[in-house]
Design a protein around this motif. Structure first.
Motif, PDB file in Angstrom:
ATOM      1  N   PHE A 191      92.934  97.529  38.591  1.00 27.68           N
ATOM      2  CA  PHE A 191      94.252  97.077  38.082  1.00 27.68           C
ATOM      3  C   PHE A 191      95.514  98.113  38.326  1.00 27.68           C
ATOM      4  O   PHE A 191      95.270  99.200  38.712  1.00 27.68           O
ATOM      5  CB  PHE A 191      94.360  96.790  36.612  1.00 27.68           C
ATOM      6  CG  PHE A 191      93.796  97.585  35.784  1.00 27.68           C
ATOM      7  CD1 PHE A 191      94.707  98.471  35.151  1.00 27.68           C
ATOM      8  CD2 PHE A 191      92.607  97.960  35.524  1.00 27.68           C
ATOM      9  CE1 PHE A 191      94.226  99.640  34.507  1.00 27.68           C
ATOM     10  CE2 PHE A 191      92.051  98.744  34.789  1.00 27.68           C
ATOM     11  CZ  PHE A 191      92.919  99.820  34.050  1.00 27.68           C
ATOM     12  N   ALA A 192      96.601  97.787  38.074  1.00 24.59           N
ATOM     13  CA  ALA A 192      97.766  98.836  38.323  1.00 24.59           C
ATOM     14  C   ALA A 192      97.730 100.032  37.177  1.00 24.59           C
ATOM     15  O   ALA A 192      97.527  99.621  36.130  1.00 24.59           O
ATOM     16  CB  ALA A 192      99.124  98.064  38.166  1.00 24.59           C
ATOM     17  N   GLU A 233      87.272  99.991  33.152  1.00 22.18           N
ATOM     18  CA  GLU A 233      88.602 100.425  32.674  1.00 22.18           C
ATOM     19  C   GLU A 233      88.281 101.448  31.678  1.00 22.18           C
ATOM     20  O   GLU A 233      87.498 101.647  30.939  1.00 22.18           O
ATOM     21  CB  GLU A 233      89.140  99.189  31.719  1.00 22.18           C
ATOM     22  CG  GLU A 233      90.441  99.687  31.065  1.00 22.18           C
ATOM     23  CD  GLU A 233      91.108  98.370  30.415  1.00 22.18           C
ATOM     24  OE1 GLU A 233      91.917  98.665  29.632  1.00 22.18           O
ATOM     25  OE2 GLU A 233      90.809  97.187  30.879  1.00 22.18           O
ATOM     26  N   ILE A 234      89.196 102.565  31.975  1.00 21.70           N
ATOM     27  CA  ILE A 234      89.090 103.836  30.854  1.00 21.70           C
ATOM     28  C   ILE A 234      90.496 104.297  30.650  1.00 21.70           C
ATOM     29  O   ILE A 234      91.507 104.065  31.337  1.00 21.70           O
ATOM     30  CB  ILE A 234      88.242 104.985  31.612  1.00 21.70           C
ATOM     31  CG1 ILE A 234      88.378 106.166  30.726  1.00 21.70           C
ATOM     32  CG2 ILE A 234      88.816 105.316  32.806  1.00 21.70           C
ATOM     33  CD1 ILE A 234      87.550 107.472  31.179  1.00 21.70           C
ATOM     34  N   GLY A 235      90.873 104.688  29.433  1.00 21.51           N
ATOM     35  CA  GLY A 235      91.951 104.872  28.924  1.00 21.51           C
ATOM     36  C   GLY A 235      91.923 106.257  28.147  1.00 21.51           C
ATOM     37  O   GLY A 235      91.006 106.230  27.301  1.00 21.51           O
ATOM     38  N   ARG A 236      92.753 107.282  28.340  1.00 25.12           N
ATOM     39  CA  ARG A 236      92.497 108.537  27.680  1.00 25.12           C
ATOM     40  C   ARG A 236      94.017 109.199  27.335  1.00 25.12           C
ATOM     41  O   ARG A 236      95.055 108.758  28.177  1.00 25.12           O
ATOM     42  CB  ARG A 236      91.889 109.589  28.045  1.00 25.12           C
ATOM     43  CG  ARG A 236      90.442 109.445  28.536  1.00 25.12           C
ATOM     44  CD  ARG A 236      89.733 109.448  27.153  1.00 25.12           C
ATOM     45  NE  ARG A 236      88.053 109.251  27.231  1.00 25.12           N
ATOM     46  CZ  ARG A 236      87.533 108.113  27.448  1.00 25.12           C
ATOM     47  NH1 ARG A 236      88.042 107.172  27.123  1.00 25.12           N
ATOM     48  NH2 ARG A 236      86.394 108.068  27.435  1.00 25.12           N
ATOM     49  N   GLU A 303      86.454  90.022  37.170  1.00 21.58           N
ATOM     50  CA  GLU A 303      88.009  90.336  36.609  1.00 21.58           C
ATOM     51  C   GLU A 303      88.086  91.316  35.657  1.00 21.58           C
ATOM     52  O   GLU A 303      87.273  91.563  34.647  1.00 21.58           O
ATOM     53  CB  GLU A 303      88.580  88.901  36.130  1.00 21.58           C
ATOM     54  CG  GLU A 303      88.698  87.764  37.151  1.00 21.58           C
ATOM     55  CD  GLU A 303      89.151  86.503  36.505  1.00 21.58           C
ATOM     56  OE1 GLU A 303      90.179  85.996  37.160  1.00 21.58           O
ATOM     57  OE2 GLU A 303      88.074  85.742  36.050  1.00 21.58           O
ATOM     58  N   ILE A 304      89.364  91.806  35.492  1.00 16.29           N
ATOM     59  CA  ILE A 304      89.451  92.905  34.403  1.00 16.29           C
ATOM     60  C   ILE A 304      89.676  92.453  33.002  1.00 16.29           C
ATOM     61  O   ILE A 304      89.519  93.183  32.127  1.00 16.29           O
ATOM     62  CB  ILE A 304      90.646  93.867  35.002  1.00 16.29           C
ATOM     63  CG1 ILE A 304      90.633  95.091  34.268  1.00 16.29           C
ATOM     64  CG2 ILE A 304      91.812  93.312  34.803  1.00 16.29           C
ATOM     65  CD1 ILE A 304      89.378  95.895  34.366  1.00 16.29           C
ATOM     66  N   ASP A 305      90.211  91.366  32.964  1.00 16.31           N
ATOM     67  CA  ASP A 305      90.290  90.676  31.815  1.00 16.31           C
ATOM     68  C   ASP A 305      89.328  89.240  31.666  1.00 16.31           C
ATOM     69  O   ASP A 305      89.945  88.339  32.138  1.00 16.31           O
ATOM     70  CB  ASP A 305      91.768  90.437  31.257  1.00 16.31           C
ATOM     71  CG  ASP A 305      91.943  90.032  29.929  1.00 16.31           C
ATOM     72  OD1 ASP A 305      91.102  89.960  29.388  1.00 16.31           O
ATOM     73  OD2 ASP A 305      93.037  89.868  29.769  1.00 16.31           O
TER      74      ASP A 305
END
Length: 367
Positions: A191-192, A233-236, A303-305
């Motif tokens: 994804f973006a 997906e990863i978020g930090r 899909e990401i979602d």
């Protein structure tokens, strides 16, 4: 993989027959890929009573990562401008089918009218989200693709953290992360990529701007890799500088506690909304009621979602082998915020509990 695709199509065929349809038209791209393998853009799958057929608007494209299931018959439309979905409906009617199940949530009104004009006497039944429901529980091959994608995302993020960040723009950092994903073997970004600094940090789905990284900023990053079509997906969140402010430490510790509560609640049989509640209660008990994300996490895959949605009003319970994100966050207007996001696979306690795919440290690092 051919046997895997055949088994998936057989399961869907059973559902169609139970609903009174002998054939089905699959048009949503992720669903076509799930049932037929990699296919050219615009391809549809006709699930027939005796034979399944992949109809393509043109010949296979070398840019597609993979090939269709070799057991499927592939038909290419004879000329440009044709609609594979309309052609598939015509074939279904020609083979004596009285009813065709379609994905009404994906068909446009124009396409629906075009099908009606070609086969006015064919009954169109709504397939609903039958394929999406089949996709929720992943097999080990699918989970392996997600695991590799997570490793790629971890690598890309880890390399960025070793570089000089002060003075670079959010947009520049996002572009570099996406380049590194491809360098390490990803099909591309899932994804973006989102990079937020200072007052932009912690915003869900923040679109990178030309704001430059400054000393003392929170830096939040959310990225994902697509590998063989599967998306993780990863978020930090990090601090730029050597000494985080007290408010930054307190906010980070709070979001970390919420994320841990959400992760620990990922057990087979847990209600979707209970996972959301586990994380949300930690944030709300600290006074953060406004501006929280609408959900704590969601499924990932082609899909990401995807389903399931880990949200306050979500209905349903988790199964084993369901990959989901857990991504709580808090954003303080004008100051910034924290988001921590992991991709995990639900596993029973006997197998060690939830499997963490994204392993980049969640320690509050000062970069």
């Amino acid at each position: 993989m051919s046997e895997v695709y055949a088994t998936r199509r057989a399961r869907l065929r059973d559902r169609c027959r139970a609903g009174g349809s002998q054939s089905a038209l699959i048009s949503r791209p992720a669903n076509v890929r799930y049932l037929a393998g990699a296919a050219p853009r615009g391809a549809v799958l006709l699930l027939g009573g005796a034979e399944d057929l992949l109809l393509c608007p043109g010949p296979p494209d070398d840019r597609v990562d993979g090939r269709p299931d070799e057991a499927l018959r592939v038909r290419t439309l004879p000329g440009p401008g044709g609609d594979p979905a309309v052609a598939a409906a015509g074939l279904a009617a020609a083979h004596g089918g009285g009813s065709l199940a379609v994905e009404e949530h994906h068909l446009t009104m124009a396409r629906h009218r075009a099908i009606r004009s070609v086969v006015p006497h064919l009954r169109l039944a709504d397939l609903g989200g039958a394929v999406e429901q089949l996709r929720v529980i992943k097999d080990e091959e699918e989970i392996s693709c997600l695991r590799i994608g997570a490793e790629i995302a971890d690598q890309a993020l880890g390399e960025l953290l070793e570089s000089i960040l002060v003075g670079r723009t959010e947009r520049h950092l996002a572009l570099e992360l996406e380049r590194r994903l491809v360098d390490h073997g990803a099909d591309g970004p899932a994804f973006a990529t989102s990079v937020g600094t200072g007052p932009n940090s912690g915003r869900p789905a923040h679109r990178p701007t030309d704001r430059r990284v400054e000393e003392g900023d929170f830096l939040s990053v959310c990225l994902g890799a697509s590998y063989r079509g599967y998306r993780c997906e990863i978020g930090r969140t990090f601090v730029i500088g050597t000494s985080p402010a007290d408010w930054q430490i307190d906010l980070y510790d709070l979001v970390f506690a919420a994320q841990r509560a959400g992760r620990e609640s990922l057990t087979p049989g847990a209600a979707y909304r209970d996972v959301d509640r586990a994380a949300r209660q930690v944030l709300e008990s600290a006074g953060h009621h406004e501006g929280l994300p609408t959900l704590t996490g969601h499924g990932v895959g082609l899909e990401i979602d995807e389903d399931p949605q880990l949200a306050p009003a979500a209905m349903g319970k988790l199964d084993a082998c369901v990959p989901v994100t857990v991504e709580p966050g808090v954003h303080l207007p004008g100051r910034g915020g924290v988001r921590i996001d992991d991709t995990l696979v639900v596993r029973p306690e006997a197998d060690g509990g939830p499997e963490l795919l994204t392993i980049t440290t969640k320690e509050l690092l000062a970069l």
